[in-house]
Scaffold this active site. Structure first.
Site, mmCIF file in Angstrom:
data_model
loop_
_atom_site.group_PDB
_atom_site.id
_atom_site.type_symbol
_atom_site.label_atom_id
_atom_site.label_comp_id
_atom_site.label_asym_id
_atom_site.label_seq_id
_atom_site.Cartn_x
_atom_site.Cartn_y
_atom_site.Cartn_z
ATOM 1 C CD GLN A 1 -0.482 -30.454 -28.142
ATOM 2 O OE1 GLN A 1 -0.842 -30.170 -27.010
ATOM 3 N NE2 GLN A 1 -1.230 -30.233 -29.198
ATOM 4 C CE LYS B 1 -3.702 -33.355 -27.612
ATOM 5 N NZ LYS B 1 -4.160 -32.343 -26.674
ATOM 6 C CE LYS C 1 -0.421 -27.548 -23.440
ATOM 7 N NZ LYS C 1 -1.629 -27.886 -24.212
ATOM 8 C CG ASP D 1 -3.493 -25.684 -22.043
ATOM 9 O OD1 ASP D 1 -3.935 -26.584 -22.770
ATOM 10 O OD2 ASP D 1 -3.405 -25.827 -20.803
ATOM 11 C CB THR E 1 -10.657 -27.597 -28.267
ATOM 12 O OG1 THR E 1 -9.434 -27.031 -28.735
ATOM 13 C CG2 THR E 1 -10.351 -28.818 -27.425
ATOM 14 C CB SER F 1 -3.456 -24.721 -34.024
ATOM 15 O OG SER F 1 -3.920 -23.946 -32.948
HETATM 16 P P1 NDP Z 1 -9.605 -22.252 -19.760
HETATM 17 O O1 NDP Z 1 -8.540 -21.563 -19.017
HETATM 18 O O2 NDP Z 1 -10.405 -21.500 -20.739
HETATM 19 O O3 NDP Z 1 -10.612 -22.952 -18.734
HETATM 20 C C1 NDP Z 1 -10.145 -23.874 -17.804
HETATM 21 C C2 NDP Z 1 -11.326 -24.344 -17.003
HETATM 22 O O4 NDP Z 1 -10.951 -25.436 -16.196
HETATM 23 C C3 NDP Z 1 -11.890 -23.304 -16.077
HETATM 24 O O5 NDP Z 1 -13.271 -23.486 -16.013
HETATM 25 C C4 NDP Z 1 -11.243 -23.628 -14.731
HETATM 26 O O6 NDP Z 1 -12.041 -23.234 -13.633
HETATM 27 C C5 NDP Z 1 -11.162 -25.126 -14.810
HETATM 28 N N1 NDP Z 1 -10.000 -25.626 -14.071
HETATM 29 C C6 NDP Z 1 -8.701 -25.441 -14.380
HETATM 30 N N2 NDP Z 1 -7.914 -26.026 -13.475
HETATM 31 C C7 NDP Z 1 -8.754 -26.585 -12.576
HETATM 32 C C8 NDP Z 1 -8.550 -27.352 -11.415
HETATM 33 N N3 NDP Z 1 -7.307 -27.627 -10.976
HETATM 34 N N4 NDP Z 1 -9.647 -27.801 -10.757
HETATM 35 C C9 NDP Z 1 -10.902 -27.544 -11.203
HETATM 36 N N5 NDP Z 1 -11.161 -26.789 -12.283
HETATM 37 C C10 NDP Z 1 -10.101 -26.339 -12.974
HETATM 38 O O7 NDP Z 1 -8.907 -23.517 -20.456
HETATM 39 P P2 NDP Z 1 -9.393 -24.354 -21.718
HETATM 40 O O8 NDP Z 1 -10.870 -24.447 -21.741
HETATM 41 O O9 NDP Z 1 -8.680 -23.840 -22.895
HETATM 42 O O10 NDP Z 1 -8.771 -25.793 -21.393
HETATM 43 C C11 NDP Z 1 -9.483 -26.804 -20.685
HETATM 44 C C12 NDP Z 1 -8.781 -28.133 -20.890
HETATM 45 O O11 NDP Z 1 -8.758 -28.470 -22.288
HETATM 46 C C13 NDP Z 1 -7.311 -28.199 -20.443
HETATM 47 O O12 NDP Z 1 -7.035 -29.481 -19.967
HETATM 48 C C14 NDP Z 1 -6.552 -27.974 -21.732
HETATM 49 O O13 NDP Z 1 -5.242 -28.523 -21.667
HETATM 50 C C15 NDP Z 1 -7.421 -28.738 -22.705
HETATM 51 N N6 NDP Z 1 -7.263 -28.364 -24.096
HETATM 52 C C16 NDP Z 1 -7.491 -27.084 -24.510
HETATM 53 C C17 NDP Z 1 -7.370 -26.757 -25.840
HETATM 54 C C18 NDP Z 1 -7.718 -25.402 -26.358
HETATM 55 O O14 NDP Z 1 -7.826 -25.256 -27.579
HETATM 56 N N7 NDP Z 1 -7.923 -24.403 -25.522
HETATM 57 C C19 NDP Z 1 -6.904 -27.745 -26.824
HETATM 58 C C20 NDP Z 1 -6.770 -29.084 -26.297
HETATM 59 C C21 NDP Z 1 -6.910 -29.349 -24.976
HETATM 60 P P3 NDP Z 1 -11.471 -22.208 -12.521
HETATM 61 O O15 NDP Z 1 -11.089 -20.969 -13.256
HETATM 62 O O16 NDP Z 1 -12.602 -22.039 -11.567
HETATM 63 O O17 NDP Z 1 -10.288 -22.901 -11.907
#
Ligand code: NDP
Length: 447
Positions: free
Chosen positions: A111, A114, A126, A166, A210, A379
């Site tokens: 972060q 970034k 974080k 997150d 994002t 943000s």
């Molecule tokens: P959400 O909680 O909205 O969604 C996470 C998604 O990832 C779900 O579909 C979940 O599926 C899947 N997932 C999580 N862990 C696992 C795992 N161990 N194996 C397989 N699938 C997994 O999170 P976000 O969409 O906000 O975040 C997604 C990624 O983007 C993360 O890496 C986050 O750090 C990154 N990110 C997010 C930002 C944001 O603005 N939200 C900003 C920058 C980066 P299931 O529920 O089935 O496990």
């Protein structure tokens, strides 16, 4: 490799054996910045690299909450204030069962660079908890968020540290945490959190930022290679907030997202998820319920259990779920599929050896710290709006987001060229982000 860089990597490997994700990201970033360290002997004189890989502060706390049956649960909570040289610490909060200090530290380290790339005045941080929100009622989520904030509030503030969402933390959780902060402190400081609801200081486009940002970045990459985004097929992983933003923007841009995934498996929809508003909206419903298979059942498409979409025939891959979702074996399938573009969107989705393999096989790789920076960019805009007590229009936020993503792309390309590395978006982003943080740290003296 520069001898000082090598010694710091060895030091981190020995010191953080139990935190492999943190070791992985340190190795990746420091290896990339070795040519910069060659040019700056003053980094070693000030022991800058060892400072850079050591968080300014790692806060660990107990979170006790009551479930709907009156039973108490105790979880671990964390906030890592990694580097504040450029501004207040800024970075999301993750609620997921596998959270432990190594995950929080790797995310906070990433972060830092970034945030530097966005050009905005924000440091890197974080936080999170090993709380598993899946299957919990709304009242349980509220009580957990309140307990989490009761422990965290004394460490954050609009000019100190500004958390966001997150994995497992979206608008609902931010709302409960903000409510508890206000209740405990008795002040209206809505600049303390971002990703808030629009009624109390949230920014337009923040939920989508994002995913939108990643698509704007992808567009820059394609333009540079003389290609049009229109008509391109994309394999996305995840079905959460970020995957939803990608699908929404893909729809605007005429690209077709054909896969989404979760921990239970992946969905392949040949007609495209991003081709129908009903399907894109359904992602939000699914995220609340936590089951990817629902999509396949509802829209009668292929569901592949216990697998990932890497290897499906598409033009572009965009991992958007979690860390290390593409290892060497998956990278081989991506190369075999013939796709040319791989845009990291989740944080550190690729193991270091997989990343190397993709690059060696002429896949164009965009690193997450550049491609997913749109979220934190918006943000920071939310923080500005809160500080000025203003509300910017959707067009204002969106055009600034586009400018930020274009600048990140440009600075990454130019910095890689400056160091004689050719077209290397990964090295360029690491070098540009690192250089800025290093300079600010040196100018601020030793501490
Ligand atoms: P959400 O909680 O909205 O969604 C996470 C998604 O990832 C779900 O579909 C979940 O599926 C899947 N997932 C999580 N862990 C696992 C795992 N161990 N194996 C397989 N699938 C997994 O999170 P976000 O969409 O906000 O975040 C997604 C990624 O983007 C993360 O890496 C986050 O750090 C990154 N990110 C997010 C930002 C944001 O603005 N939200 C900003 C920058 C980066 P299931 O529920 O089935 O496990």
């Amino acid at each position: 490799m520069n001898a000082y860089v090598k010694s710091v990597i060895e030091n981190v490997k020995a010191k953080y054996k139990s935190e492999p994700e943190f070791v992985q990201t340190v190795e990746e970033v420091l290896t990339s910045v070795s040519p910069l360290v060659d040019k700056h002997p003053e980094y070693e004189e000030a022991d800058l690299l060892n400072r850079m890989v050591t968080p300014e502060r790692m806060i660990s706390f107990r979170v006790v909450w009551m479930d709907d049956n009156g039973k108490y649960h105790t979880n671990n909570g964390y906030r890592c204030q990694f580097n504040g040289a450029l501004g207040p610490y800024k970075g999301g909060i993750r609620f997921r069962a596998d959270v432990y200090p190594g995950i929080i530290k790797f995310l906070a380290f990433e972060q830092t660079f970034k945030n530097a790339l966005t050009g905005l005045p924000i440091g890197g941080g974080k936080g999170g908890s090993d709380f598993n929100p899946i299957g919990r009622s709304d009242a349980e989520i509220m009580r957990f968020c309140q307990a989490f904030m009761t422990a965290l509030y004394r460490h954050i503030g609009p000019e100190i540290d500004v958390p966001a969402g997150d994995i497992g933390v979206g608008g609902r959780e931010i709302g409960y945490m903000f409510g508890q902060y206000r209740r405990i402190k008795g002040v209206w400081e809505n600049g303390v959190l971002t990703g808030k609801g629009l009624t109390y200081g949230g920014s337009l486009i923040r939920p989508e930022a994002t995913g939108y940002g990643a698509m704007y970045y992808l567009n820059e990459v394609l333009k540079a290679h003389g290609e049009d985004i229109k008509g391109k097929t994309i394999a996305v992983s995840g079905y959460g907030n970020v995957a939803w933003g990608i699908c929404k923007k893909a729809m605007h841009m005429g690209a077709k997202v054909v896969t989404i995934s979760g921990s239970q498996g992946y969905v392949y929809d040949p007609d495209g998820i991003s081709t129908s508003e009903e399907k894109v909206d359904y992602l939000l419903e699914m995220r609340a319920k936590g089951s990817i298979k629902d999509y396949a059942d509802k829209f009668k498409v292929k569901f592949v259990p216990n697998s990932r979409p890497w290897g499906e025939k598409v033009d572009i891959y965009m991992p958007a779920a979690t860390q290390n979702e593409v290892d060497l074996e998956w990278a081989k399938r991506i190369v075999d599929s013939g796709a040319r573009y791989y845009i990291e969107v989740s944080n550190m989705p690729t193991t270091n050896e997989a990343l190397q393999y993709l690059k060696e096989h002429n896949v164009i790789v965009a690193p997450s710290k550049a491609a997913n920076a749109g979220g934190v960019g918006v943000s920071a805009m939310e923080m500005s709006q809160n500080a000025q007590k203003l509300v910017w229009t959707e067009e204002e936020v969106d055009s600034q987001l586009q400018r930020i993503m274009q600048n990140i792309y440009k600075i990454s390309v130019e910095t890689a060229e400056e160091f004689g590395l050719g077209y290397d978006l990964v090295a360029g982003a690491n070098l540009a982000g690192f250089k800025k943080v290093a300079q600010a740290m040196l100018e601020q003296g030793v501490f």
